[in-house]
Design a protein around this motif. Structure first.
Motif, PDB file in Angstrom:
ATOM      1  N   LYS A 226       0.803  -1.222   0.000  1.00 57.38           N
ATOM      2  CA  LYS A 226       0.000   0.000   0.000  1.00 57.38           C
ATOM      3  C   LYS A 226       0.836   1.272   0.000  1.00 57.38           C
ATOM      4  O   LYS A 226       0.663   2.141  -0.839  1.00 57.38           O
ATOM      5  N   GLY A 227       1.802   1.377   0.949  1.00 61.80           N
ATOM      6  CA  GLY A 227       2.587   2.605   1.017  1.00 61.80           C
ATOM      7  C   GLY A 227       3.515   2.769  -0.167  1.00 61.80           C
ATOM      8  O   GLY A 227       3.527   3.805  -0.836  1.00 61.80           O
ATOM      9  N   LEU A 228       4.281   1.701  -0.457  1.00 62.76           N
ATOM     10  CA  LEU A 228       5.235   1.788  -1.550  1.00 62.76           C
ATOM     11  C   LEU A 228       4.523   1.863  -2.895  1.00 62.76           C
ATOM     12  O   LEU A 228       4.973   2.543  -3.813  1.00 62.76           O
ATOM     13  N   PHE A 229       3.396   1.170  -3.011  1.00 66.43           N
ATOM     14  CA  PHE A 229       2.633   1.198  -4.250  1.00 66.43           C
ATOM     15  C   PHE A 229       2.131   2.603  -4.531  1.00 66.43           C
ATOM     16  O   PHE A 229       2.151   3.075  -5.660  1.00 66.43           O
ATOM     17  N   SER A 230       1.720   3.311  -3.490  1.00 71.15           N
ATOM     18  CA  SER A 230       1.277   4.696  -3.655  1.00 71.15           C
ATOM     19  C   SER A 230       2.427   5.571  -4.138  1.00 71.15           C
ATOM     20  O   SER A 230       2.258   6.445  -4.991  1.00 71.15           O
ATOM     21  N   ASP A 231       3.637   5.312  -3.569  1.00 70.17           N
ATOM     22  CA  ASP A 231       4.809   6.066  -4.021  1.00 70.17           C
ATOM     23  C   ASP A 231       5.076   5.803  -5.499  1.00 70.17           C
ATOM     24  O   ASP A 231       5.385   6.718  -6.258  1.00 70.17           O
ATOM     25  N   LEU A 232       4.957   4.548  -5.894  1.00 68.35           N
ATOM     26  CA  LEU A 232       5.190   4.198  -7.292  1.00 68.35           C
ATOM     27  C   LEU A 232       4.163   4.871  -8.193  1.00 68.35           C
ATOM     28  O   LEU A 232       4.503   5.416  -9.249  1.00 68.35           O
ATOM     29  N   GLN A 233       2.909   4.840  -7.781  1.00 67.94           N
ATOM     30  CA  GLN A 233       1.873   5.497  -8.578  1.00 67.94           C
ATOM     31  C   GLN A 233       2.167   6.982  -8.717  1.00 67.94           C
ATOM     32  O   GLN A 233       2.024   7.564  -9.785  1.00 67.94           O
ATOM     33  N   GLN A 234       2.584   7.606  -7.620  1.00 68.34           N
ATOM     34  CA  GLN A 234       2.883   9.030  -7.659  1.00 68.34           C
ATOM     35  C   GLN A 234       4.061   9.312  -8.586  1.00 68.34           C
ATOM     36  O   GLN A 234       4.031  10.243  -9.394  1.00 68.34           O
ATOM     37  N   LEU A 235       5.099   8.466  -8.505  1.00 71.20           N
ATOM     38  CA  LEU A 235       6.259   8.656  -9.366  1.00 71.20           C
ATOM     39  C   LEU A 235       5.903   8.415 -10.822  1.00 71.20           C
ATOM     40  O   LEU A 235       6.413   9.091 -11.722  1.00 71.20           O
ATOM     41  N   ALA A 236       5.016   7.457 -11.069  1.00 63.99           N
ATOM     42  CA  ALA A 236       4.616   7.174 -12.445  1.00 63.99           C
ATOM     43  C   ALA A 236       3.707   8.252 -13.005  1.00 63.99           C
ATOM     44  O   ALA A 236       3.574   8.404 -14.205  1.00 63.99           O
ATOM     45  N   THR A 237       3.065   9.020 -12.123  1.00 67.06           N
ATOM     46  CA  THR A 237       2.168  10.071 -12.570  1.00 67.06           C
ATOM     47  C   THR A 237       2.906  11.381 -12.773  1.00 67.06           C
ATOM     48  O   THR A 237       2.516  12.213 -13.594  1.00 67.06           O
ATOM     49  N   ALA A 238       3.989  11.593 -12.042  1.00 66.61           N
ATOM     50  CA  ALA A 238       4.756  12.835 -12.151  1.00 66.61           C
ATOM     51  C   ALA A 238       6.051  12.559 -12.908  1.00 66.61           C
ATOM     52  O   ALA A 238       6.982  12.003 -12.351  1.00 66.61           O
ATOM     53  N   PRO A 239       6.116  12.905 -14.198  1.00 62.22           N
ATOM     54  CA  PRO A 239       7.291  12.571 -15.003  1.00 62.22           C
ATOM     55  C   PRO A 239       8.575  13.145 -14.432  1.00 62.22           C
ATOM     56  O   PRO A 239       8.606  14.250 -13.908  1.00 62.22           O
ATOM     57  N   VAL A 240       9.640  12.339 -14.513  1.00 65.26           N
ATOM     58  CA  VAL A 240      10.957  12.798 -14.100  1.00 65.26           C
ATOM     59  C   VAL A 240      11.443  13.848 -15.099  1.00 65.26           C
ATOM     60  O   VAL A 240      11.219  13.721 -16.295  1.00 65.26           O
ATOM     61  N   GLN A 241      12.098  14.899 -14.595  1.00 69.27           N
ATOM     62  CA  GLN A 241      12.626  15.926 -15.474  1.00 69.27           C
ATOM     63  C   GLN A 241      13.846  15.385 -16.214  1.00 69.27           C
ATOM     64  O   GLN A 241      14.877  15.098 -15.617  1.00 69.27           O
ATOM     65  N   ARG A 242      13.726  15.243 -17.517  1.00 69.87           N
ATOM     66  CA  ARG A 242      14.825  14.722 -18.317  1.00 69.87           C
ATOM     67  C   ARG A 242      15.791  15.832 -18.704  1.00 69.87           C
ATOM     68  O   ARG A 242      15.376  16.957 -18.957  1.00 69.87           O
ATOM     69  N   GLN A 243      17.054  15.491 -18.770  1.00 68.37           N
ATOM     70  CA  GLN A 243      18.069  16.428 -19.224  1.00 68.37           C
ATOM     71  C   GLN A 243      18.323  16.211 -20.708  1.00 68.37           C
ATOM     72  O   GLN A 243      18.179  15.111 -21.222  1.00 68.37           O
ATOM     73  N   VAL A 244      18.710  17.279 -21.397  1.00 63.77           N
ATOM     74  CA  VAL A 244      19.037  17.155 -22.814  1.00 63.77           C
ATOM     75  C   VAL A 244      20.472  16.684 -22.963  1.00 63.77           C
ATOM     76  O   VAL A 244      21.285  16.796 -22.039  1.00 63.77           O
ATOM     77  N   TRP A 245      20.779  16.143 -24.129  1.00 58.77           N
ATOM     78  CA  TRP A 245      22.147  15.753 -24.459  1.00 58.77           C
ATOM     79  C   TRP A 245      22.859  16.926 -25.108  1.00 58.77           C
ATOM     80  O   TRP A 245      22.390  17.475 -26.113  1.00 58.77           O
ATOM     81  N   GLU A 246      23.984  17.317 -24.528  1.00 60.91           N
ATOM     82  CA  GLU A 246      24.785  18.396 -25.096  1.00 60.91           C
ATOM     83  C   GLU A 246      25.591  17.853 -26.277  1.00 60.91           C
ATOM     84  O   GLU A 246      25.876  16.655 -26.351  1.00 60.91           O
ATOM     85  N   PRO A 247      25.975  18.732 -27.230  1.00 61.72           N
ATOM     86  CA  PRO A 247      26.716  18.257 -28.416  1.00 61.72           C
ATOM     87  C   PRO A 247      27.953  17.439 -28.075  1.00 61.72           C
ATOM     88  O   PRO A 247      28.198  16.391 -28.686  1.00 61.72           O
TER      89      PRO A 247
END
Length: 418
Positions: A226-247
């Motif tokens: 229940k607790g960890l599953f909620s964390d997973l759902q929250q993480l899956a709902t809030a996209p991680v901020q991706r970094q761009v690839w520099e040249p």
């Protein structure tokens, strides 16, 4: 008994080596007459202990060569039937494990699993038999068949569970943070699954874990509880901020790869198109025209459109076409999702090995292209058309692709530079 002193050992230049003769009838199959590997010690007492994990890994290879067994589960069943597991021993002369708990520590297991040319299914089976790990795939058929359900429901259960076990073979591998990254990067961004679909998958994974705890004695904490599953759902709902690839990072990625390696070509195409991995692998030869790709509408592409080929990769595309001996631009079946998944894993391991952070992913090439286009002040609707966002629910939702848009798209993609 662990055998007479010096058995399976050779000393060369003050170092001990593990050695094992290959049976004559299998030498052609295995391509060698004997196995040999340095134990990196000049102590006979230590060498006597370190040799067994290596020898056992080789014996697993010999067993595989003799039976032709390519299945992890089938091999595991065979090993568990033939051998006594854990501390009950392995006598190489009589085919029984002879390990103490100390022998099964990670350093010694690592030696065994690092033995040359050990196939993945052998590593997995060895991980179960030698270290007591819990292979998640072992009981999925039994779980899928439980209850009075239709064949369609059983097939759905299996498909969902295989998605999990293909990424996490052992229960010990499943950690919430790793799950969250996998859900976001591979399932949602890479495969294009809806977040609601992934949450439904997680419910099935949680049920399977609870069933393993009840029916098969799994003692590890349920990462979908229940607790960890909620964390997973929250993480899956809030996209991680991706970094761009520099040249300079792009060129560094390429510099460490052989030019003939599929990953080398995949990186170049992704960096100059922003296409999703599966969309790239789904390109047929007939979809590649002189100056454009024909992108077909699929579950990971929301619209069909023509995509301009960047001038920087035109020679590469021509080489891929010339080298293709089948239907697909890349040397794979474009509908094989497992190959796309494996290439994603190959990229993840490769870039991690170069020291790049988790925020820089394969999907980051898509963000990089979008960022470069925005910085070049390309019209928002053209960015949407290039990245397939030109449908309701996309970034603008204003319009769909028409052939009249192609010249603007062609000019825009040339602004992507490394």
């Amino acid at each position: 008994m662990s055998g007479r002193p010096g058995q399976y050992l050779e000393k060369r230049r003050r170092r001990y080596y593990a050695v094992l003769e290959v049976p004559k009838d299998l030498r052609k199959t295995l391509g060698k007459a004997r196995f040999i590997q340095s134990l990196k010690t000049d102590s006979l007492a230590l060498a006597e202990r370190l040799k067994w994990p290596v020898i056992n890994a080789w014996k697993l290879q010999i067993e595989r060569a003799r039976t032709g067994n390519e299945s992890t589960l089938a091999l595991l069943e065979e090993l568990e039937r033939k051998y006594e597991g854990g501390e009950s021993g392995y006598d190489p002369e009589h085919g029984h494990f002879k390990f103490t708990s100390q022998d099964l520590q990670s350093d010694h297991m690592g030696l065994m699993l690092e033995a040359e040319n050990v196939p993945e299914h052998v590593r997995q089976a060895a991980g179960v038999v030698l270290s007591g790990k819990s292979l998640l795939a072992k009981h999925i058929e039994q779980f899928a068949n439980r209850g009075n359900v239709t064949d369609e429901a059983k097939a759905s259960r299996l498909r969902i569970l295989k998605t999990l076990v293909s990424r996490f073979p052992f229960a010990e591998d499943v950690r919430v943070q790793d799950l969250a990254e996998w859900v976001e990067v591979e399932l949602i961004e890479g495969r294009g699954l809806a977040r609601g679909t992934v949450r439904n998958y997680a419910v099935q994974w949680r049920n399977y874990w609870e069933w393993l705890q009840t029916r098969h004695g799994l003692t590890l904490q349920n990462p979908f509880s229940k607790g960890l599953f909620s964390d997973l759902q929250q993480l899956a709902t809030a996209p991680v901020q991706r970094q761009v690839w520099e040249p300079e990072e792009y060129w560094n990625l390429l510099s460490k790869l052989d030019e003939d390696e599929p990953l080398h070509a995949l990186i170049q195409v992704a960096a100059h198109t922003g296409l999703r991995r599966q969309a790239i692998f789904s390109l047929r030869i007939e979809d590649v025209l002189e100056d454009r790709f024909l992108i077909q509408k699929r579950k990971f592409e929301t619209t069909s459109r023509e995509f301009p080929i960047h001038s920087a990769i035109l020679p590469l595309v021509e080489r891929l076409k010339a080298a293709s001996d089948g239907e697909w631009l890349f040397p794979v079946n474009g509908d094989d999702e497992r190959f796309a998944h494996n290439m994603g894993e190959r990229f993840r391991v490769y870039k991690n090995g170069l020291g790049y952070p988790p925020e820089k992913t394969f999907h980051s090439f898509r963000h990089t292209v979008a960022t470069q286009l925005h910085k070049a002040q390309v019209a928002p609707h053209v960015v949407d058309l290039l990245l397939g966002w030109s449908v309701k629910g996309g970034s603008t939702g204003l319009r769909v692709y028409t052939k009249a848009d192609f010249p603007a798209m062609q000019q825009a993609i040339e602004k992507v530079k490394y």
